[in-house]
Scaffold this motif. Sequence first.
Motif, PDB file in Angstrom:
ATOM      1  N   ARG A   1       0.862  -1.326  -0.023  1.00 39.01           N
ATOM      2  CA  ARG A   1       0.099  -0.017   0.019  1.00 39.01           C
ATOM      3  C   ARG A   1       0.904   1.195   0.033  1.00 39.01           C
ATOM      4  NH1 ARG A   1      -3.190  -1.016   5.011  1.00 39.01           N
ATOM      5  NH2 ARG A   1      -1.594  -2.507   4.983  1.00 39.01           N
ATOM      6  N   ASN A   2       2.044   1.304   0.563  1.00 39.49           N
ATOM      7  CA  ASN A   2       2.737   2.458   0.759  1.00 39.49           C
ATOM      8  C   ASN A   2       3.731   3.036  -0.568  1.00 39.49           C
ATOM      9  OD1 ASN A   2       4.734   0.485   0.467  1.00 39.49           O
ATOM     10  ND2 ASN A   2       5.998   1.032   2.606  1.00 39.49           N
ATOM     11  N   LYS A   3       3.274   1.725  -1.600  1.00 43.40           N
ATOM     12  CA  LYS A   3       3.872   2.155  -2.931  1.00 43.40           C
ATOM     13  C   LYS A   3       3.070   2.555  -3.997  1.00 43.40           C
ATOM     14  CE  LYS A   3       7.898   0.176  -2.025  1.00 43.40           C
ATOM     15  NZ  LYS A   3       8.336  -1.254  -1.941  1.00 43.40           N
ATOM     16  N   LEU A   4       1.869   2.935  -3.684  1.00 43.97           N
ATOM     17  CA  LEU A   4       0.730   2.911  -4.249  1.00 43.97           C
ATOM     18  C   LEU A   4       0.955   4.529  -5.123  1.00 43.97           C
ATOM     19  CD1 LEU A   4      -2.728   1.915  -2.919  1.00 43.97           C
ATOM     20  CD2 LEU A   4      -1.931   1.156  -5.136  1.00 43.97           C
ATOM     21  N   ARG A   5       1.008   5.300  -4.133  1.00 44.92           N
ATOM     22  CA  ARG A   5       0.805   6.894  -4.726  1.00 44.92           C
ATOM     23  C   ARG A   5       1.858   7.032  -5.894  1.00 44.92           C
ATOM     24  NH1 ARG A   5       0.178  11.040   0.023  1.00 44.92           N
ATOM     25  NH2 ARG A   5      -1.629   9.472   0.044  1.00 44.92           N
ATOM     26  N   ARG A   6       3.202   6.613  -5.645  1.00 43.07           N
ATOM     27  CA  ARG A   6       4.069   6.793  -6.744  1.00 43.07           C
ATOM     28  C   ARG A   6       3.638   6.195  -7.926  1.00 43.07           C
ATOM     29  NH1 ARG A   6      10.487   7.596  -5.580  1.00 43.07           N
ATOM     30  NH2 ARG A   6      11.025   8.252  -7.703  1.00 43.07           N
ATOM     31  N   MET A   7       3.266   5.039  -7.729  1.00 40.88           N
ATOM     32  CA  MET A   7       3.156   4.132  -8.905  1.00 40.88           C
ATOM     33  C   MET A   7       1.830   4.930  -9.560  1.00 40.88           C
ATOM     34  SD  MET A   7       2.515   0.141  -9.197  1.00 40.88           S
ATOM     35  CE  MET A   7       0.678   0.769  -8.764  1.00 40.88           C
ATOM     36  N   LEU A   8       0.831   5.176  -8.846  1.00 36.52           N
ATOM     37  CA  LEU A   8      -0.293   5.665  -9.775  1.00 36.52           C
ATOM     38  C   LEU A   8      -0.079   7.117 -10.550  1.00 36.52           C
ATOM     39  CD1 LEU A   8      -2.936   4.884  -7.038  1.00 36.52           C
ATOM     40  CD2 LEU A   8      -2.864   3.835  -9.382  1.00 36.52           C
ATOM     41  N   ARG A   9       0.944   7.812 -10.013  1.00 34.72           N
ATOM     42  CA  ARG A   9       1.322   8.810 -10.886  1.00 34.72           C
ATOM     43  C   ARG A   9       1.573   8.594 -12.144  1.00 34.72           C
ATOM     44  NH1 ARG A   9       6.427  11.123  -7.501  1.00 34.72           N
ATOM     45  NH2 ARG A   9       5.123  11.714  -5.551  1.00 34.72           N
ATOM     46  N   HIS A  10       2.083   7.224 -12.512  1.00 32.23           N
ATOM     47  CA  HIS A  10       2.367   6.863 -13.857  1.00 32.23           C
ATOM     48  C   HIS A  10       0.967   6.186 -14.503  1.00 32.23           C
ATOM     49  CE1 HIS A  10       6.336   8.369 -13.381  1.00 32.23           C
ATOM     50  NE2 HIS A  10       6.181   7.441 -12.263  1.00 32.23           N
ATOM     51  N   GLN A  11      -0.128   6.294 -13.888  1.00 29.82           N
ATOM     52  CA  GLN A  11      -1.582   6.029 -14.494  1.00 29.82           C
ATOM     53  C   GLN A  11      -1.331   4.657 -14.675  1.00 29.82           C
ATOM     54  OE1 GLN A  11      -3.810   8.267 -14.899  1.00 29.82           O
ATOM     55  NE2 GLN A  11      -2.191  10.189 -14.524  1.00 29.82           N
ATOM     56  N   ALA A  12      -0.594   3.835 -13.896  1.00 26.58           N
ATOM     57  CA  ALA A  12      -0.741   2.190 -14.110  1.00 26.58           C
ATOM     58  C   ALA A  12      -1.975   1.442 -13.443  1.00 26.58           C
ATOM     59  CB  ALA A  12       0.369   1.788 -13.080  1.00 26.58           C
ATOM     60  N   THR A  13      -2.305   0.652 -14.766  1.00 25.50           N
ATOM     61  CA  THR A  13      -3.436  -0.169 -14.311  1.00 25.50           C
ATOM     62  C   THR A  13      -3.080  -1.474 -13.486  1.00 25.50           C
ATOM     63  OG1 THR A  13      -4.382   0.480 -16.231  1.00 25.50           O
ATOM     64  CG2 THR A  13      -5.316  -1.579 -15.479  1.00 25.50           C
ATOM     65  N   ILE A  14      -3.716  -1.521 -12.295  1.00 23.71           N
ATOM     66  CA  ILE A  14      -3.309  -2.504 -11.506  1.00 23.71           C
ATOM     67  C   ILE A  14      -4.207  -3.752 -11.840  1.00 23.71           C
ATOM     68  CG2 ILE A  14      -3.094  -3.164  -8.961  1.00 23.71           C
ATOM     69  CD1 ILE A  14      -3.060  -0.455  -8.257  1.00 23.71           C
ATOM     70  N   HIS A  15      -3.459  -4.793 -12.151  1.00 18.43           N
ATOM     71  CA  HIS A  15      -4.257  -6.100 -12.607  1.00 18.43           C
ATOM     72  C   HIS A  15      -4.220  -6.880 -11.143  1.00 18.43           C
ATOM     73  CE1 HIS A  15      -3.421  -6.505 -16.971  1.00 18.43           C
ATOM     74  NE2 HIS A  15      -3.357  -5.378 -16.447  1.00 18.43           N
ATOM     75  N   SER A  16      -3.457  -6.520 -10.134  1.00 24.37           N
ATOM     76  CA  SER A  16      -3.056  -7.599  -9.138  1.00 24.37           C
ATOM     77  C   SER A  16      -3.625  -6.975  -7.637  1.00 24.37           C
ATOM     78  CB  SER A  16      -1.698  -7.807  -8.938  1.00 24.37           C
ATOM     79  OG  SER A  16      -1.108  -6.485  -9.046  1.00 24.37           O
ATOM     80  N   VAL A  17      -4.890  -6.558  -7.574  1.00 26.54           N
ATOM     81  CA  VAL A  17      -5.644  -6.304  -6.260  1.00 26.54           C
ATOM     82  C   VAL A  17      -6.002  -7.626  -5.836  1.00 26.54           C
ATOM     83  CG1 VAL A  17      -7.784  -5.171  -5.454  1.00 26.54           C
ATOM     84  CG2 VAL A  17      -6.496  -4.184  -7.245  1.00 26.54           C
TER      85      VAL A  17
END
Length: 231
Positions: A89-105
Amino acid sequence: MDRQSIIRDNWECVRSDVRNAAQAAGRDPDQIKIIGVTKYVDAETTRMLVDAGCSVLGENRPQVLWQKAESDELADAPVQWHMIGHVQRNKLRRMLRHQATIHSVDSQRLLGAIGDEAVARDETIDVLLEVNISGEEAKTGMPESELLKCIESAESIPVNPIGLMAMAGWGTTGDEARGQFAKVRELRDQLTAKTGLALSHLSMGMSGDFREAIAEGATMVRIGSRLFEGI
Ligand SMILES: *Cc1c(COP(=O)(O)O)cnc(C)c1O
């Protein structure tokens, strides 16, 4: 042959194999997105894949995704990023800056944390829910019973589940993998009937089993090793 040419050839081969698999299954090839999985290679080699024509990329570690997205080689490339591995969860914010689509919820907690980020960003975030279809302990993803709870908890937050992601178990034969992919599709159909949510995407199939996945309705295939063979 130089590495760029090898990667270009590999990409063209994969594209044509995916098209053929779609046609063999009576499906429209344009309905199948190929995600080039670049977790095996550095930013420079990843850029070669983009230059070969594959601009939809998957990584399995959040930190590597953002390092590549922010690298000199890729910062200006027209890449659509996909996260296909476990996300802390602590890696979400920076990753979402790149509009990444998460497959692995893979948990309600992660879904909730994505919801918090969506609220902070004032947007709705599309995700896929990862299902553990093979039941092996080592495998990631949620058991079927968790999925429905996840979908229900998404109703009250700005997160939109657009489909399911799954991997066939280790060492499965093509037939076994196909049976597991069929189970994912059936599970999706049941969840759609229960929740009214379309869940139109199925992310399944890798280098060794994408044909089986396409035959069972995959709309996204995640292909890595085949793209980098021989480099
Ligand atoms: C590595 C990986 C892939 C790609 O696998 P290949 O067999 O190299 O094509 C696909 N999905 C996930 C989740 C992965 O970790």
